[in-house]
Design a protein around this motif. Structure first.
Motif, PDB file in Angstrom:
ATOM      1  N   GLY A 103       0.684  -1.362  -0.207  1.00 22.76           N
ATOM      2  CA  GLY A 103      -0.186   0.063  -0.265  1.00 22.76           C
ATOM      3  C   GLY A 103       0.866   1.127   0.061  1.00 22.76           C
ATOM      4  N   LEU A 104       1.997   1.219  -0.512  1.00 22.66           N
ATOM      5  CA  LEU A 104       2.825   2.390  -0.366  1.00 22.66           C
ATOM      6  C   LEU A 104       2.642   3.315  -1.441  1.00 22.66           C
ATOM      7  CD1 LEU A 104       4.535   0.542   1.552  1.00 22.66           C
ATOM      8  CD2 LEU A 104       6.622   1.556   0.553  1.00 22.66           C
ATOM      9  N   ARG A 105       2.767   4.621  -1.225  1.00 25.09           N
ATOM     10  CA  ARG A 105       2.474   5.446  -2.346  1.00 25.09           C
ATOM     11  C   ARG A 105       3.690   5.682  -3.279  1.00 25.09           C
ATOM     12  NH1 ARG A 105       0.847   8.011   2.639  1.00 25.09           N
ATOM     13  NH2 ARG A 105      -1.112   8.695   2.512  1.00 25.09           N
ATOM     14  N   TYR A 106       3.612   5.924  -4.514  1.00 27.62           N
ATOM     15  CA  TYR A 106       4.668   6.080  -5.535  1.00 27.62           C
ATOM     16  C   TYR A 106       5.804   6.862  -4.964  1.00 27.62           C
ATOM     17  CZ  TYR A 106       7.455   6.338  -9.438  1.00 27.62           C
ATOM     18  OH  TYR A 106       8.380   6.168 -10.581  1.00 27.62           O
ATOM     19  N   GLY A 107       5.674   8.001  -4.183  1.00 32.88           N
ATOM     20  CA  GLY A 107       6.779   8.654  -3.872  1.00 32.88           C
ATOM     21  C   GLY A 107       7.387   7.852  -2.419  1.00 32.88           C
ATOM     22  N   GLU A 108       6.796   7.372  -1.887  1.00 28.79           N
ATOM     23  CA  GLU A 108       7.078   6.624  -0.683  1.00 28.79           C
ATOM     24  C   GLU A 108       8.062   5.317  -1.215  1.00 28.79           C
ATOM     25  OE1 GLU A 108       3.513   7.349   2.480  1.00 28.79           O
ATOM     26  OE2 GLU A 108       3.634   5.268   1.362  1.00 28.79           O
ATOM     27  N   ALA A 109       7.627   4.728  -2.195  1.00 28.77           N
ATOM     28  CA  ALA A 109       8.026   3.395  -2.770  1.00 28.77           C
ATOM     29  C   ALA A 109       9.535   3.851  -3.259  1.00 28.77           C
ATOM     30  CB  ALA A 109       7.302   2.609  -3.637  1.00 28.77           C
ATOM     31  N   THR A 110       9.379   5.042  -4.052  1.00 28.92           N
ATOM     32  CA  THR A 110      10.584   5.172  -4.871  1.00 28.92           C
ATOM     33  C   THR A 110      11.710   5.956  -4.036  1.00 28.92           C
ATOM     34  OG1 THR A 110       9.466   7.051  -5.755  1.00 28.92           O
ATOM     35  CG2 THR A 110       9.627   5.318  -6.974  1.00 28.92           C
ATOM     36  N   GLU A 111      11.430   6.284  -2.872  1.00 31.76           N
ATOM     37  CA  GLU A 111      12.592   6.728  -2.046  1.00 31.76           C
ATOM     38  C   GLU A 111      12.863   5.756  -0.991  1.00 31.76           C
ATOM     39  OE1 GLU A 111      14.893   8.717   0.640  1.00 31.76           O
ATOM     40  OE2 GLU A 111      14.457   9.030  -1.383  1.00 31.76           O
ATOM     41  N   LEU A 112      12.478   4.710  -0.795  1.00 31.25           N
ATOM     42  CA  LEU A 112      12.964   3.317  -0.132  1.00 31.25           C
ATOM     43  C   LEU A 112      14.453   3.131  -0.620  1.00 31.25           C
ATOM     44  CD1 LEU A 112      10.064   0.831  -0.078  1.00 31.25           C
ATOM     45  CD2 LEU A 112      10.792   2.344   1.791  1.00 31.25           C
ATOM     46  N   ARG A 113      15.228   2.946   0.417  1.00 30.94           N
ATOM     47  CA  ARG A 113      16.502   2.464   0.218  1.00 30.94           C
ATOM     48  C   ARG A 113      17.017   1.191   1.169  1.00 30.94           C
ATOM     49  NH1 ARG A 113      19.274   7.330  -1.075  1.00 30.94           N
ATOM     50  NH2 ARG A 113      17.537   9.178  -1.311  1.00 30.94           N
ATOM     51  N   ARG A 114      18.110   0.520   0.609  1.00 32.48           N
ATOM     52  CA  ARG A 114      18.278  -0.939   1.108  1.00 32.48           C
ATOM     53  C   ARG A 114      18.268  -0.977   2.761  1.00 32.48           C
ATOM     54  NH1 ARG A 114      20.855  -5.777   0.141  1.00 32.48           N
ATOM     55  NH2 ARG A 114      20.971  -5.227  -2.300  1.00 32.48           N
ATOM     56  N   LYS A 115      18.570   0.432   3.389  1.00 28.31           N
ATOM     57  CA  LYS A 115      18.422   0.339   4.755  1.00 28.31           C
ATOM     58  C   LYS A 115      17.130   0.329   5.183  1.00 28.31           C
ATOM     59  CE  LYS A 115      18.435   5.358   5.281  1.00 28.31           C
ATOM     60  NZ  LYS A 115      19.150   6.430   5.700  1.00 28.31           N
ATOM     61  N   ASP A 116      16.133   0.457   4.607  1.00 30.16           N
ATOM     62  CA  ASP A 116      14.675   0.454   5.006  1.00 30.16           C
ATOM     63  C   ASP A 116      14.127  -0.813   4.885  1.00 30.16           C
ATOM     64  OD1 ASP A 116      14.740   3.646   5.317  1.00 30.16           O
ATOM     65  OD2 ASP A 116      14.453   3.786   3.338  1.00 30.16           O
ATOM     66  N   VAL A 117      14.786  -1.794   4.198  1.00 30.83           N
ATOM     67  CA  VAL A 117      14.417  -3.120   4.064  1.00 30.83           C
ATOM     68  C   VAL A 117      14.764  -4.150   5.221  1.00 30.83           C
ATOM     69  CG1 VAL A 117      13.947  -5.179   2.514  1.00 30.83           C
ATOM     70  CG2 VAL A 117      14.252  -2.742   1.507  1.00 30.83           C
ATOM     71  N   HIS A 118      13.855  -4.602   6.140  1.00 27.80           N
ATOM     72  CA  HIS A 118      14.355  -5.367   7.102  1.00 27.80           C
ATOM     73  C   HIS A 118      14.129  -6.706   7.092  1.00 27.80           C
ATOM     74  CE1 HIS A 118      15.247  -1.495   9.020  1.00 27.80           C
ATOM     75  NE2 HIS A 118      14.064  -0.977   8.667  1.00 27.80           N
ATOM     76  N   VAL A 119      14.970  -7.670   6.909  1.00 29.09           N
ATOM     77  CA  VAL A 119      14.964  -8.976   6.553  1.00 29.09           C
ATOM     78  C   VAL A 119      14.940  -9.833   7.777  1.00 29.09           C
ATOM     79  CG1 VAL A 119      15.256 -11.024   5.142  1.00 29.09           C
ATOM     80  CG2 VAL A 119      15.254  -8.565   4.123  1.00 29.09           C
ATOM     81  N   LYS A 120      14.358 -10.472   8.420  1.00 29.06           N
ATOM     82  CA  LYS A 120      14.198 -11.351   9.644  1.00 29.06           C
ATOM     83  C   LYS A 120      14.564 -12.929   8.907  1.00 29.06           C
ATOM     84  CE  LYS A 120      12.694  -8.573  13.203  1.00 29.06           C
ATOM     85  NZ  LYS A 120      11.560  -8.576  14.265  1.00 29.06           N
ATOM     86  N   ARG A 121      15.533 -13.693   9.590  1.00 28.93           N
ATOM     87  CA  ARG A 121      15.664 -14.923   9.329  1.00 28.93           C
ATOM     88  C   ARG A 121      15.811 -15.597  10.488  1.00 28.93           C
ATOM     89  NH1 ARG A 121      18.637 -12.456   5.186  1.00 28.93           N
ATOM     90  NH2 ARG A 121      18.236 -13.337   2.995  1.00 28.93           N
ATOM     91  N   ARG A 122      15.123 -17.093  10.309  1.00 27.97           N
ATOM     92  CA  ARG A 122      15.140 -17.949  11.602  1.00 27.97           C
ATOM     93  C   ARG A 122      15.774 -19.452  10.955  1.00 27.97           C
ATOM     94  NH1 ARG A 122      10.173 -18.031  13.199  1.00 27.97           N
ATOM     95  NH2 ARG A 122      10.512 -15.987  14.540  1.00 27.97           N
ATOM     96  N   ALA A 123      16.804 -19.833  11.409  1.00 28.63           N
ATOM     97  CA  ALA A 123      17.308 -21.055  10.930  1.00 28.63           C
ATOM     98  C   ALA A 123      17.669 -21.098   9.393  1.00 28.63           C
ATOM     99  CB  ALA A 123      16.778 -22.286  11.190  1.00 28.63           C
TER     100      ALA A 123
END
Length: 387
Positions: free
Chosen positions: A216-236
């Motif tokens: 549900g991100l707006r275009y301007g919100e999505a295109t300002e996302l940076r790698r640091k804004d993506v939080h990936v959690k892993r388990r095993a």
């Protein structure tokens, strides 16, 4: 040089002959202050005529002090364009901050185009009839949304002018003039249509479509996302969640370039968790199309470093939506899809507002659409009654 003659007593005011031979007239006004005539007079007759005219204005209650007359002349000479420019420079939002660049750009666009007929008109000379005729001519062009926006701006400017006593009445009195109903509604894609769009669009933008549709991100919100804004959690070793920190948005201002700032409202700052079925696409995008640094843009332009112009993206978006049979659909419809699908899971209105970053329930409701599940929902109601 002869000395000036004594003041000559009059039935109202007083006169005196100056060394130059001209006559000066003075009087005490209703304000208790002695005032000089704005100029001297060649003859005593002219000076007395001036005093009689002042006396008549006082009797008719139309007298103004010289200072008020000067202010009135200045107001009469103040054009709408000049006051509008001053008005723009004094506008702030509810938090006391200057207007956003996009808001300022839109106001200037409205002043330069639909409101241009008022530009050189004296601010105090514009009449209700003139405003009504102007609005009717704009509505005749079919641009109802622009007409409402322009009238709303005109009304706000005149409201300030009235408050500052630059005018005695506002010419903007049309009830509901700043609102409009276009009859056009944004229809989100169906699941099948979205699948076709995702399959048809170039791989570089597949994740952008998914993030907009399911996050549900707006275009301007999505295109300002940076790698640091993506939080990936892993388990095993397995990815168990991917969340996006939405803290900024970008807009493109003509003549100024890209401007990064906060989202549309305070509610726009949020963390959006993505559903598991888009994990693979997002991870692939990070690997193939995003730089390795924390500040690297998630969805950059063709050079890999600058922001993605919406006009560049639409070159790929248009063919994809055409393949789905939805040439009518703007990119923003994906946000409507997100709101509708999230609500269909049983999310409350407040939940949906938080996910989409809405600050009002009215805005959130506009992003919820009928899903075609009427029979299924009625069946559930029957089962609950039977139970």
């Amino acid at each position: 040089m002869s000395a000036p003659k004594r003041k000559r007593r009059e039935t109202f005011g007083s006169l005196r002959k100056l060394p130059s031979g001209r006559y000066q007239a003075t009087y005490v006004g209703p304000d208790g202050v002695r005032h000089n005539a704005p100029s001297t007079f060649t003859t005593m007759t002219d000076a007395r005529a001036f005093l009689r005219s002042v006396q008549d204005r006082i009797a008719l209650s139309t007298w103004q002090s010289p200072a008020d007359e000067t202010a009135a002349r200045q107001r009469d000479g103040l054009t709408f364009a000049a006051y509008a420019e001053t008005w723009l420079g004094t506008r702030f939002n509810s938090k006391g901050e200057p207007l956003r660049a996009t808001t300022m750009q839109e106001y200037r666009r409205l002043l330069a185009a639909p409101l241009a007929p008022f530009a050189q008109r004296p601010l105090s000379a514009v009449t209700r009839a003139e405003v009504e005729a102007w609005r009717a001519s704009l509505l005749a062009t079919g641009r109802r949304t622009q007409t409402a926006s322009a009238y709303g701006l005109l009304k706000s400017i005149y409201a300030s002018a009235l408050e500052n006593e630059l005018i005695t009445a506002t010419p903007c009195t049309i009830k509901g003039g700043a609102t409009t109903v276009t009859g056009r509604k944004v229809a989100p894609p169906t699941d099948d249509e979205l699948d076709v769009i995702v399959a048809s669009i170039t791989p570089r933008f597949r994740a952008l479509v998914l993030v907009a549709a399911w996050g549900g991100l707006r275009y301007g919100e999505a295109t300002e996302l940076r790698r640091k804004d993506v939080h990936v959690k892993r388990r095993a070793g397995e990815v168990v969640s991917i969340a996006l920190s939405v803290e900024r948005a970008v807009v493109h201002i003509t003549g100024q370039g890209f401007k990064v700032g906060p989202p549309k409202s305070d509610s726009g700052v949020r963390v959006v968790e993505l559903p598991s079925f888009v994990f693979a696409d997002v991870l692939a995008h990070l690997e193939e199309h995003t730089g390795r640094f924390g500040e690297s843009l998630l969805f950059p332009g063709a050079d890999g470093a600058s922001h993605l112009m919406q006009s560049s993206f639409t070159r790929y978006w248009y063919p994809a939506r055409k393949a789905a049979g939805r040439e009518d659909m703007p990119f923003h419809a994906l946000r409507h899809f997100a709101g509708t699908r999230y609500a269909a899971t049983g999310a409350t209105l407040r939940d949906t507002m938080a996910r989409l970053g809405h600050s009002s329930t009215g805005a959130a409701m506009r992003y919820q659409h009928e899903t075609g599940r009427s029979s299924e929902l009625v069946a559930k109601m029957v089962r609950r009654v039977a139970d």
